[in-house]
Every structure is written in structure tokens, then in C-alpha cells.
Enzyme design. Structure first.
Site, mmCIF file in Angstrom:
data_model
loop_
_atom_site.group_PDB
_atom_site.id
_atom_site.type_symbol
_atom_site.label_atom_id
_atom_site.label_comp_id
_atom_site.label_asym_id
_atom_site.label_seq_id
_atom_site.Cartn_x
_atom_site.Cartn_y
_atom_site.Cartn_z
ATOM 1 N N ALA A 120 11.988 -0.345 5.042
ATOM 2 C CA ALA A 120 12.930 -1.470 4.912
ATOM 3 C C ALA A 120 12.226 -2.831 4.966
ATOM 4 O O ALA A 120 12.760 -3.814 4.451
ATOM 5 C CB ALA A 120 13.999 -1.376 5.993
ATOM 6 N N GLY A 121 11.057 -2.899 5.594
ATOM 7 C CA GLY A 121 10.287 -4.156 5.594
ATOM 8 C C GLY A 121 9.883 -4.523 4.166
ATOM 9 O O GLY A 121 10.061 -5.668 3.727
ATOM 10 N N HIS A 122 9.350 -3.539 3.439
ATOM 11 C CA HIS A 122 8.992 -3.790 2.035
ATOM 12 C C HIS A 122 10.244 -4.120 1.215
ATOM 13 O O HIS A 122 10.223 -5.007 0.351
ATOM 14 C CB HIS A 122 8.308 -2.560 1.428
ATOM 15 N N SER B 20 6.565 -0.411 10.185
ATOM 16 C CA SER B 20 5.203 -0.293 9.674
ATOM 17 C C SER B 20 5.023 1.110 9.108
ATOM 18 O O SER B 20 5.594 2.074 9.643
ATOM 19 C CB SER B 20 4.206 -0.498 10.821
ATOM 20 N N GLN C 29 -10.380 -2.423 2.507
ATOM 21 C CA GLN C 29 -9.859 -3.119 3.688
ATOM 22 C C GLN C 29 -9.763 -2.214 4.901
ATOM 23 O O GLN C 29 -9.324 -2.649 5.965
ATOM 24 C CB GLN C 29 -8.526 -3.791 3.388
ATOM 25 N N MET D 298 0.847 -1.197 0.000
ATOM 26 C CA MET D 298 0.000 0.000 0.000
ATOM 27 C C MET D 298 0.883 1.248 0.000
ATOM 28 O O MET D 298 0.418 2.339 0.354
ATOM 29 C CB MET D 298 -0.933 -0.011 1.208
HETATM 30 P P1 AMP Z 1 1.527 -2.953 3.477
HETATM 31 O O1 AMP Z 1 2.101 -1.939 2.540
HETATM 32 O O2 AMP Z 1 1.538 -2.537 4.903
HETATM 33 O O3 AMP Z 1 0.203 -3.482 2.998
HETATM 34 O O4 AMP Z 1 2.524 -4.187 3.439
HETATM 35 C C1 AMP Z 1 2.896 -4.793 2.218
HETATM 36 C C2 AMP Z 1 3.648 -6.049 2.528
HETATM 37 O O5 AMP Z 1 4.807 -5.744 3.296
HETATM 38 C C3 AMP Z 1 2.826 -7.048 3.357
HETATM 39 O O6 AMP Z 1 3.085 -8.364 2.886
HETATM 40 C C4 AMP Z 1 3.369 -6.838 4.742
HETATM 41 O O7 AMP Z 1 3.231 -7.982 5.570
HETATM 42 C C5 AMP Z 1 4.835 -6.565 4.445
HETATM 43 N N1 AMP Z 1 5.457 -5.863 5.555
HETATM 44 C C6 AMP Z 1 5.020 -4.740 6.174
HETATM 45 N N2 AMP Z 1 5.829 -4.425 7.203
HETATM 46 C C7 AMP Z 1 6.796 -5.379 7.245
HETATM 47 C C8 AMP Z 1 7.918 -5.630 8.086
HETATM 48 N N3 AMP Z 1 8.218 -4.828 9.113
HETATM 49 N N4 AMP Z 1 8.678 -6.711 7.842
HETATM 50 C C9 AMP Z 1 8.380 -7.548 6.803
HETATM 51 N N5 AMP Z 1 7.334 -7.366 5.965
HETATM 52 C C10 AMP Z 1 6.550 -6.302 6.189
#
Ligand code: AMP
Length: 282
Positions: A37-39, A188, A63, A32
Site C-alpha cells: 500500500a505504500g507503493h 516495507s 545498492q 524494487m
Molecule cells: P522500494 O520498492 O522499497 O525501493 O520503494 C519504492 C518507493 O516506495 C520508494 O520511494 C520508497 O520510499 C517508497 N515507499 C516504500 N515504503 C513506503 C511506505 N510505507 N510509505 C510510502 N512510501 C513508501
């Protein structure tokens, strides 16, 4: 190869087709936006496992069960495109809402028992119907070979695995570990909204969870859950919505340690910001 930006399903569909006809595999990372860094870790994993990496950026309105959360969701498209380019991503799909939904379209309904209806499913009614509806549409548009999701959203990850299996998508769903700040805080997009005084409160969530993961199965599930709840509930300015210990596959609550993985999950509010985190107890 520079980053190709697509706004239409027909564009991403035909680009992916052209790559697959060359015998190249496609790794897909749905997001989204407000990338961090998670992404980046998902993009990295995708580029290790696939020849071409496609990301998507779409703040999916169906959602969000809270209008204000949707309104305040961070949008940082220019920085996101720069991160995708730097990570070696090949293409990004950034559709407008009208590309993904017909006017007045309703989400499809999924019932996978506690997996869809407990915890996030219970406290955010309609959330998972929105998630699975958009993931299914994205899978149809991008038809990747593999799709990458973070364990940060553990219940979502398990539901997507289940949906892909039941809907017979020929897509491998790959789980990626949660990336944390050095403080332990799970990265996040919502962390951007935390004030300096919110930070120690937010960090207390991962602290309690990581301590529980360290303790592992030395105590009974009930004791581990109780200890974690007591820690979280003693934190000032933290409002715990749920703290649960469940079978990682079925999301049934556990009384004895299962032969499978167990997962300890928390949702809590720091002010008006709702954070989730979890740890697997192997
Ligand atoms: P989002 O943009 O929040 O919908 O997340 C997109 C993808 O990135 C989803 O598969 C999340 O689970 C993953 N994601 C978000 N935060 C993290 C994180 N801290 N570590 C690993 N993956 C993450």
C-alpha cells in the site's frame, strides 16, 4: 488503457516520447517490486498529478551492500503487475540487469557531505552510490515530468532531490508521506520476512518515533533524542543501529531546534531483518 510492460530502455523511452508529444505529462514511480500500500499511495499521487503513470520494478544489485539481503529480497512479479493494473498505472519498466549495467560496471560516486555519508551512508557503505546510479539511469530512460519517492526512505529522498538539482534533470521530485499499518509499523517489502513474534518488536520502532513526533519541540533536541534512544534500547530483541536527530535538509546533527524541519531517524535489526523508519519534527 491496459498496462504496457517494457523490458528495454528503447521501448519505454519511445512510449514516453509518444505520450509527451501528445502534450501529456508523465509521473514516474521507481520501485524494487514486492509492492504494497505504500507503493500504491505513490501511484495514486502520481495519477492525481500527471496524465500518465509509469512505474519501474528493478531489484538494483548495486545498492545492496549485503549479498544475503539481495538474495532474500522478495520477488512477487505477478502480484506486482496485478497491483499496478488495478491502480491504473499505464506502463511498467521491468529491465533485466544487463539492460541497466554493462558487465563489471562500477557505480558513480557522489559526495554530498553528511547527506550522502552519514546514517544510511555510513552503515551501508556504497548503498547510496548504487541508489543514485540507478535512479540517474532510470531518469535518463524514462525522462518523466515528475518522479515520486516516499518519505519512508527520507535520506534517499533528500539525496535524490539534491542529485536531480545538481545534474539538472528537468524533473520535479515529489515527496509522499509514509504509509503505516494500523499498528503504526511503516509498510516495507522487508516486513514480509517478519515472523509473528518479530512483529511487536518491529512495532516498537514506530511507537517510539510517533511518540517523539507527538512530543514535538516541547523538549530540547538532546532530550527528545535521549528519550527515544532509551525507549528503543529497552526493547528486547531489537538491536538499534542508529537513532539520530538531524536537520532534514542537510543531515547535520542538531543541538538547537532549527528554523527548518528536523527529522528523527532509526535503523534497527529485528533478528536479521534491518528496518528503517523516521518522523519529521516540523
Ligand atoms: P522500494 O520498492 O522499497 O525501493 O520503494 C519504492 C518507493 O516506495 C520508494 O520511494 C520508497 O520510499 C517508497 N515507499 C516504500 N515504503 C513506503 C511506505 N510505507 N510509505 C510510502 N512510501 C513508501
Amino acid at each position: 488503457m491496459s498496462l504496457a510492460v517494457f523490458e528495454h530502455i528503447s521501448q519505454v523511452d519511445s512510449w514516453v516520447n509518444s505520450q509527451q508529444q501528445l502534450g501529456l505529462t508523465i509521473g514516474f514511480v521507481p520501485t524494487m517490486g514486492a509492492l504494497h500500500a505504500g507503493h500504491a499511495s505513490l501511484l495514486e499521487l502520481a495519477s492525481q498529478q500527471c496524465d500518465r503513470v509509469v512505474a519501474s520494478i528493478f531489484v538494483n544489485p548495486t545498492q545492496f551492500n549485503n549479498a544475503e539481503d539481495l538474495l532474500k529480497y522478495p520477488r512477487t512479479l505477478d502480484a506486482d503487475l496485478a497491483l499496478l493494473e488495478a491502480s491504473g498505472c499505464h506502463a511498467v519498466f521491468c529491465p533485466e540487469i544487463g539492460e541497466m549495467y554493462a558487465p563489471e560496471e562500477h557505480t558513480s560516486q557522489w559526495n554530498y557531505g553528511p547527506l550522502s555519508h552519514s546514517l544510511e551512508g555510513f552503515y551501508r557503505p556504497g548503498h547510496f552510490n548504487g541508489v543514485l546510479t540507478i535512479v540517474k539511469k532510470l531518469f535518463e530512460a524514462v525522462h518523466p515530468n515528475k518522479a515520486f519517492f516516499g518519505e519512508k526512505d527520507f535520506q534517499q529522498l533528500m539525496l535524490i532531490k539534491r542529485m536531480a538539482l545538481e545534474e539538472k534533470f528537468p524533473i520535479d521530485i515529489i515527496a509522499a508521506p509514509t504509509i503505516r499499518e494500523s499498528s503504526g509499523l511503516a509498510m516495507s517489502s522487508r516486513n514480509r520476512r517478519l515472523t509473528p513474534s518479530d512483529l511487536p518488536v518491529a512495532i516498537s520502532i514506530s511507537k517510539a518515533l510517533l511518540e517523539a513526533a507527538d512530543a514535538g519541540r516541547t523538549n530540547t533536541p538532546g532530550q527528545l533524542l535521549h528519550q527515544t534512544r532509551v525507549k528503543l534500547e529497552s526493547v528486547e530483541n531489537l538491536k538499534v543501529e542508529y537513532c539520530a536527530l538531524v536537520n532534514a535538509r542537510t543531515f547535520e546533527p542538531i543541538e538547537d531546534w532549527p528554523s527548518e524541519r528536523a527529522v528523527l531517524l532509526v535503523a534497527a535489526f529485528v533478528g536479521e531483518i534491518r528496518l528503517i523508519d523516521n518522523v519529521v519534527i516540523p
